[in-house]
Design a protein around this motif. Structure first.
Motif, PDB file in Angstrom:
ATOM      1  N   SER A  99       0.821  -1.217   0.000  1.00 19.73           N
ATOM      2  CA  SER A  99       0.000   0.000   0.000  1.00 19.73           C
ATOM      3  C   SER A  99       0.851   1.262   0.000  1.00 19.73           C
ATOM      4  O   SER A  99       0.366   2.348  -0.295  1.00 19.73           O
ATOM      5  N   GLU A 100       2.141   1.112   0.339  1.00  7.98           N
ATOM      6  CA  GLU A 100       3.033   2.256   0.448  1.00  7.98           C
ATOM      7  C   GLU A 100       3.930   2.441  -0.779  1.00  7.98           C
ATOM      8  O   GLU A 100       4.393   3.546  -1.057  1.00  7.98           O
ATOM      9  N   SER A 101       4.178   1.347  -1.498  1.00  4.85           N
ATOM     10  CA  SER A 101       5.078   1.396  -2.646  1.00  4.85           C
ATOM     11  C   SER A 101       4.547   0.433  -3.708  1.00  4.85           C
ATOM     12  O   SER A 101       4.094  -0.662  -3.374  1.00  4.85           O
ATOM     13  N   PRO A 102       4.602   0.812  -4.999  1.00  4.62           N
ATOM     14  CA  PRO A 102       3.937  -0.015  -6.011  1.00  4.62           C
ATOM     15  C   PRO A 102       4.684  -1.288  -6.362  1.00  4.62           C
ATOM     16  O   PRO A 102       5.901  -1.276  -6.576  1.00  4.62           O
ATOM     17  N   LEU A 103       3.935  -2.389  -6.425  1.00  3.59           N
ATOM     18  CA  LEU A 103       4.446  -3.604  -7.048  1.00  3.59           C
ATOM     19  C   LEU A 103       4.146  -3.501  -8.543  1.00  3.59           C
ATOM     20  O   LEU A 103       2.989  -3.335  -8.936  1.00  3.59           O
ATOM     21  N   ILE A 104       5.182  -3.576  -9.356  1.00  7.95           N
ATOM     22  CA  ILE A 104       5.047  -3.405 -10.805  1.00  7.95           C
ATOM     23  C   ILE A 104       5.407  -4.713 -11.491  1.00  7.95           C
ATOM     24  O   ILE A 104       6.527  -5.215 -11.347  1.00  7.95           O
ATOM     25  N   ASP A 105       4.465  -5.271 -12.220  1.00  9.49           N
ATOM     26  CA  ASP A 105       4.675  -6.503 -12.987  1.00  9.49           C
ATOM     27  C   ASP A 105       5.033  -6.101 -14.418  1.00  9.49           C
ATOM     28  O   ASP A 105       4.249  -5.424 -15.094  1.00  9.49           O
ATOM     29  N   THR A 106       6.203  -6.527 -14.891  1.00 13.03           N
ATOM     30  CA  THR A 106       6.671  -6.054 -16.194  1.00 13.03           C
ATOM     31  C   THR A 106       6.197  -6.895 -17.374  1.00 13.03           C
ATOM     32  O   THR A 106       6.557  -6.580 -18.518  1.00 13.03           O
ATOM     33  N   GLN A 142      30.127  -3.119 -15.391  1.00 13.44           N
ATOM     34  CA  GLN A 142      28.862  -3.846 -15.396  1.00 13.44           C
ATOM     35  C   GLN A 142      27.730  -2.955 -15.901  1.00 13.44           C
ATOM     36  O   GLN A 142      27.771  -1.732 -15.764  1.00 13.44           O
ATOM     37  N   ASN A 143      26.710  -3.592 -16.473  1.00  8.99           N
ATOM     38  CA  ASN A 143      25.516  -2.864 -16.884  1.00  8.99           C
ATOM     39  C   ASN A 143      24.558  -2.814 -15.691  1.00  8.99           C
ATOM     40  O   ASN A 143      24.277  -3.849 -15.069  1.00  8.99           O
ATOM     41  N   PRO A 144      24.024  -1.639 -15.344  1.00  8.44           N
ATOM     42  CA  PRO A 144      23.186  -1.507 -14.143  1.00  8.44           C
ATOM     43  C   PRO A 144      21.728  -1.886 -14.378  1.00  8.44           C
ATOM     44  O   PRO A 144      20.818  -1.212 -13.905  1.00  8.44           O
ATOM     45  N   GLY A 145      21.503  -2.990 -15.111  1.00  6.31           N
ATOM     46  CA  GLY A 145      20.159  -3.394 -15.489  1.00  6.31           C
ATOM     47  C   GLY A 145      19.425  -4.172 -14.420  1.00  6.31           C
ATOM     48  O   GLY A 145      19.775  -4.145 -13.234  1.00  6.31           O
ATOM     49  N   ILE A 146      18.408  -4.914 -14.847  1.00  2.00           N
ATOM     50  CA  ILE A 146      17.537  -5.608 -13.896  1.00  2.00           C
ATOM     51  C   ILE A 146      16.986  -6.880 -14.523  1.00  2.00           C
ATOM     52  O   ILE A 146      16.685  -6.908 -15.726  1.00  2.00           O
ATOM     53  N   ILE A 147      16.884  -7.923 -13.706  1.00  2.00           N
ATOM     54  CA  ILE A 147      16.287  -9.189 -14.124  1.00  2.00           C
ATOM     55  C   ILE A 147      15.019  -9.387 -13.305  1.00  2.00           C
ATOM     56  O   ILE A 147      15.059  -9.413 -12.070  1.00  2.00           O
ATOM     57  N   LEU A 148      13.891  -9.516 -13.992  1.00  6.99           N
ATOM     58  CA  LEU A 148      12.584  -9.631 -13.329  1.00  6.99           C
ATOM     59  C   LEU A 148      12.101 -11.066 -13.457  1.00  6.99           C
ATOM     60  O   LEU A 148      12.013 -11.616 -14.558  1.00  6.99           O
ATOM     61  N   SER A 149      11.808 -11.690 -12.336  1.00 10.79           N
ATOM     62  CA  SER A 149      11.604 -13.140 -12.283  1.00 10.79           C
ATOM     63  C   SER A 149      10.188 -13.547 -12.642  1.00 10.79           C
ATOM     64  O   SER A 149       9.203 -12.987 -12.153  1.00 10.79           O
ATOM     65  N   VAL A 150      10.112 -14.570 -13.496  1.00 10.11           N
ATOM     66  CA  VAL A 150       8.889 -15.042 -14.122  1.00 10.11           C
ATOM     67  C   VAL A 150       8.205 -16.090 -13.246  1.00 10.11           C
ATOM     68  O   VAL A 150       8.828 -16.674 -12.354  1.00 10.11           O
ATOM     69  N   PHE A 151       6.907 -16.362 -13.524  1.00 16.54           N
ATOM     70  CA  PHE A 151       6.137 -17.348 -12.754  1.00 16.54           C
ATOM     71  C   PHE A 151       5.814 -18.616 -13.557  1.00 16.54           C
ATOM     72  O   PHE A 151       5.040 -19.449 -13.095  1.00 16.54           O
ATOM     73  N   THR A 186      12.429  -8.856 -18.905  1.00 20.07           N
ATOM     74  CA  THR A 186      11.102  -8.594 -18.357  1.00 20.07           C
ATOM     75  C   THR A 186      10.404  -9.836 -17.837  1.00 20.07           C
ATOM     76  O   THR A 186       9.399  -9.702 -17.130  1.00 20.07           O
ATOM     77  N   HIS A 187      10.888 -11.022 -18.168  1.00 23.85           N
ATOM     78  CA  HIS A 187      10.298 -12.248 -17.612  1.00 23.85           C
ATOM     79  C   HIS A 187      11.255 -13.406 -17.871  1.00 23.85           C
ATOM     80  O   HIS A 187      11.253 -14.013 -18.916  1.00 23.85           O
ATOM     81  N   ALA A 188      12.107 -13.674 -16.881  1.00 26.45           N
ATOM     82  CA  ALA A 188      13.110 -14.728 -17.005  1.00 26.45           C
ATOM     83  C   ALA A 188      13.464 -15.243 -15.618  1.00 26.45           C
ATOM     84  O   ALA A 188      13.107 -14.640 -14.606  1.00 26.45           O
ATOM     85  N   GLY A 189      14.168 -16.366 -15.598  1.00 25.58           N
ATOM     86  CA  GLY A 189      14.633 -16.932 -14.346  1.00 25.58           C
ATOM     87  C   GLY A 189      16.133 -17.166 -14.395  1.00 25.58           C
ATOM     88  O   GLY A 189      16.829 -16.683 -15.286  1.00 25.58           O
ATOM     89  N   ALA A 190      16.620 -17.945 -13.443  1.00 24.34           N
ATOM     90  CA  ALA A 190      18.045 -18.261 -13.339  1.00 24.34           C
ATOM     91  C   ALA A 190      18.286 -19.655 -13.897  1.00 24.34           C
ATOM     92  O   ALA A 190      17.696 -20.630 -13.416  1.00 24.34           O
ATOM     93  N   ARG A 191      19.181 -19.765 -14.874  1.00 23.49           N
ATOM     94  CA  ARG A 191      19.450 -21.069 -15.487  1.00 23.49           C
ATOM     95  C   ARG A 191      20.134 -22.019 -14.507  1.00 23.49           C
ATOM     96  O   ARG A 191      20.010 -23.246 -14.632  1.00 23.49           O
ATOM     97  N   ALA A 192      20.844 -21.474 -13.546  1.00 22.18           N
ATOM     98  CA  ALA A 192      21.498 -22.331 -12.548  1.00 22.18           C
ATOM     99  C   ALA A 192      20.474 -23.042 -11.663  1.00 22.18           C
ATOM    100  O   ALA A 192      20.754 -24.126 -11.137  1.00 22.18           O
ATOM    101  N   ILE A 193      19.303 -22.461 -11.499  1.00 21.59           N
ATOM    102  CA  ILE A 193      18.241 -23.084 -10.703  1.00 21.59           C
ATOM    103  C   ILE A 193      17.424 -24.041 -11.561  1.00 21.59           C
ATOM    104  O   ILE A 193      17.109 -25.152 -11.134  1.00 21.59           O
ATOM    105  N   GLN A 194      17.067 -23.627 -12.757  1.00 21.57           N
ATOM    106  CA  GLN A 194      16.316 -24.459 -13.692  1.00 21.57           C
ATOM    107  C   GLN A 194      16.966 -24.306 -15.063  1.00 21.57           C
ATOM    108  O   GLN A 194      16.948 -23.222 -15.660  1.00 21.57           O
ATOM    109  N   ASN A 195      17.546 -25.396 -15.554  1.00 19.06           N
ATOM    110  CA  ASN A 195      18.325 -25.356 -16.789  1.00 19.06           C
ATOM    111  C   ASN A 195      17.396 -25.307 -17.996  1.00 19.06           C
ATOM    112  O   ASN A 195      17.071 -26.327 -18.599  1.00 19.06           O
ATOM    113  N   HIS A 196      16.977 -24.105 -18.314  1.00 17.69           N
ATOM    114  CA  HIS A 196      16.090 -23.869 -19.456  1.00 17.69           C
ATOM    115  C   HIS A 196      16.692 -22.720 -20.265  1.00 17.69           C
ATOM    116  O   HIS A 196      17.154 -21.729 -19.689  1.00 17.69           O
ATOM    117  N   PRO A 197      16.682 -22.809 -21.611  1.00 16.46           N
ATOM    118  CA  PRO A 197      17.309 -21.749 -22.418  1.00 16.46           C
ATOM    119  C   PRO A 197      16.673 -20.386 -22.256  1.00 16.46           C
ATOM    120  O   PRO A 197      17.297 -19.368 -22.592  1.00 16.46           O
TER     121      PRO A 197
END
Length: 429
Positions: A36-43, A281-290, A253-264
């Motif tokens: 309620s104080e800060s927005p959750l943003i789904d990319t 380094q690039n100051p980017g962001i990785i947003l985790s998928v469901f 905008t929607h990816a996971g970690a290959r070390a956790i689940q080996n998917h391309p």
């Protein structure tokens, strides 16, 4: 005596269970307070494709306020305390879905550009027809304003370059119409870049394993336009090429970690190490998928805890200032257990709180990290405001200069006819 002992044990079990429930209730209340104080943003939400598939789109849009099949509608977004969402402009890879071939050089025509424009029209009408719930946003400042107004900040992303007609002009026009990120590929290659496909091995592109020369022009043009570069779906080499070339932060905008689940479709650790706050380094962001196949090898592990595992693994490499949340709702057959639809976002925040993430870190993963990236992308745009648009065209095109003169070039002034007639004639024409 035995009865007394069993009564005592049972009482202890009940008290323990009550204590666990009270702790869970407290975590949930804390999560709701933070949301309620800060927005959750789904990319990444593919709601427009559901609307397009349910009927004549503009007839379906009013139903968004009540109940739609799939993962997302306004009541569930509200129940899930969603603060902002990127709705995606997308048309399928025609060679994979519509049995249409692009050809070796991507020159065969499809309806992709028309379809993507119609999807953009759906998004704009979604926002326009539900002003009590949705408010258009194009920057972090406008996200915060929508959130302060009690509205869902509604943004536009574009997933893929295969439907852009091999043209930077279409990219520029989409940017003018509000597109804030562009995924460099979907599950097929394009004239701009190579894809990692969806899962089964994808035949290599005829034009290299990463960005084409035309794709390198696209990256620089996106920097100039202030459009975020999304590396979801792209080949590993495309990821590396784009990170090396971009002046602005990149995103997944929607990816996971290959070390956790080996998917391309997930990001390998060696590429994650290119993201962060360190030198070079690039100051980017990785947003985790469901999406379950990207999260865990079994239904039991494809759950809210599994999503948190991906977030924490990524954060262990890039830092907690470079992670975020991206469902892929309505773009998949099923979501993970505990995050089944747009009403369930609080469950992920509870899971991170349970793991010891503090309030600032929660605010960051919900949306502050993403808004920081948006601000940095906008700063690069401002720095490049005097740079003229790229003049590059896809080298395989044969339609430029245009042959639009009509019979005997009657539509052209005489001096233009002289120029056209002086051109070398190619055998293939």
């Amino acid at each position: 005596m035995k009865l007394l002992t069993w009564t005592l044990v049972l009482s202890q079990l009940v008290n323990a269970q009550q204590g666990i429930q009270e702790e869970e209730d407290a975590l949930y209340s804390r999560a709701i307070k933070l949301m309620s104080e800060s927005p959750l943003i789904d990319t990444h939400i593919d709601l427009p494709q559901i609307i397009r598939g349910l009927g004549t789109p503009l007839d379906v849009i009013p139903q968004l306020a009540s109940k739609l099949p799939g993962h997302v509608d306004i009541p569930r977004m509200r129940e899930g305390h969603l603060g902002g969402a990127f709705f995606t402009v997308w048309a399928p890879c025609a060679n994979q879905v519509l049995n249409q071939e692009y050809g070796a050089d991507f020159l065969e025509t499809t309806e992709g550009l028309r379809d993507s424009l119609e999807v953009l029209d759906i998004i704009k009408n979604m926002i326009k027809q539900h002003p009590e719930h949705m408010q258009a946003a194009f920057s972090s400042k406008e996200i915060r304003a929508a959130f302060a107004n009690g509205k869902i900040a509604s943004l536009i992303g574009m997933e893929g370059t295969h439907f852009l007609g091999n043209s930077l002009s279409t990219v520029r026009l989409y940017a003018e119409m509000g597109v804030k990120y562009l995924t460099l590929t979907h599950t097929c290659h394009s004239s701009f870049a190579a894809s990692n496909g969806f899962g089964p091995p994808l035949e290599s592109s005829n034009h290299g394993p990463g960005l084409t020369e035309f794709g390198k022009e696209l990256v620089q043009e996106l920097n100039r336009l202030g459009v975020m570069i999304d590396l979801s779906h792209t080949s590993d080499q495309t990821m590396r090429d784009a990170i090396d070339l971009s002046l602005a932060p990149v995103i997944w905008t929607h990816a996971g970690a290959r070390a956790i689940q080996n998917h391309p479709r997930n990001v390998p650790d060696d590429i994650l190490r290119l993201i962060g706050d360190g030198p070079g380094q690039n100051p980017g962001i990785i947003l985790s998928v469901f999406f379950p196949p990207f999260i865990g090898p079994s239904p039991e592990t494809a759950n809210v805890s599994g999503v948190a595992d991906h977030i924490e693994h990524i954060a262990s490499i890039v830092g907690r200032d470079h992670v975020g949340i991206a469902s892929d709702f309505d773009g998949m057959y099923s979501s993970v257990i505990g995050l089944e639809d747009a009403s369930k976002y609080p469950n992920l925040i509870v899971e991170l709180l349970r793991r010891g993430w503090n309030d600032t870190e929660i605010n960051n993963v919900m949306g502050e990290n993403l808004m920081r990236v948006m601000d940095e992308v906008d700063k690069v745009k401002e720095d490049m405001k005097d740079k003229i648009p790229s003049t590059a065209i896809w080298e395989k095109r044969t339609d430029l200069p245009a042959d639009w003169g009509g019979p005997d070039l009657v539509y052209l002034p005489y001096d233009v006819q002289d120029v056209v007639n002086s051109r070398p004639k190619h055998d293939e024409l």
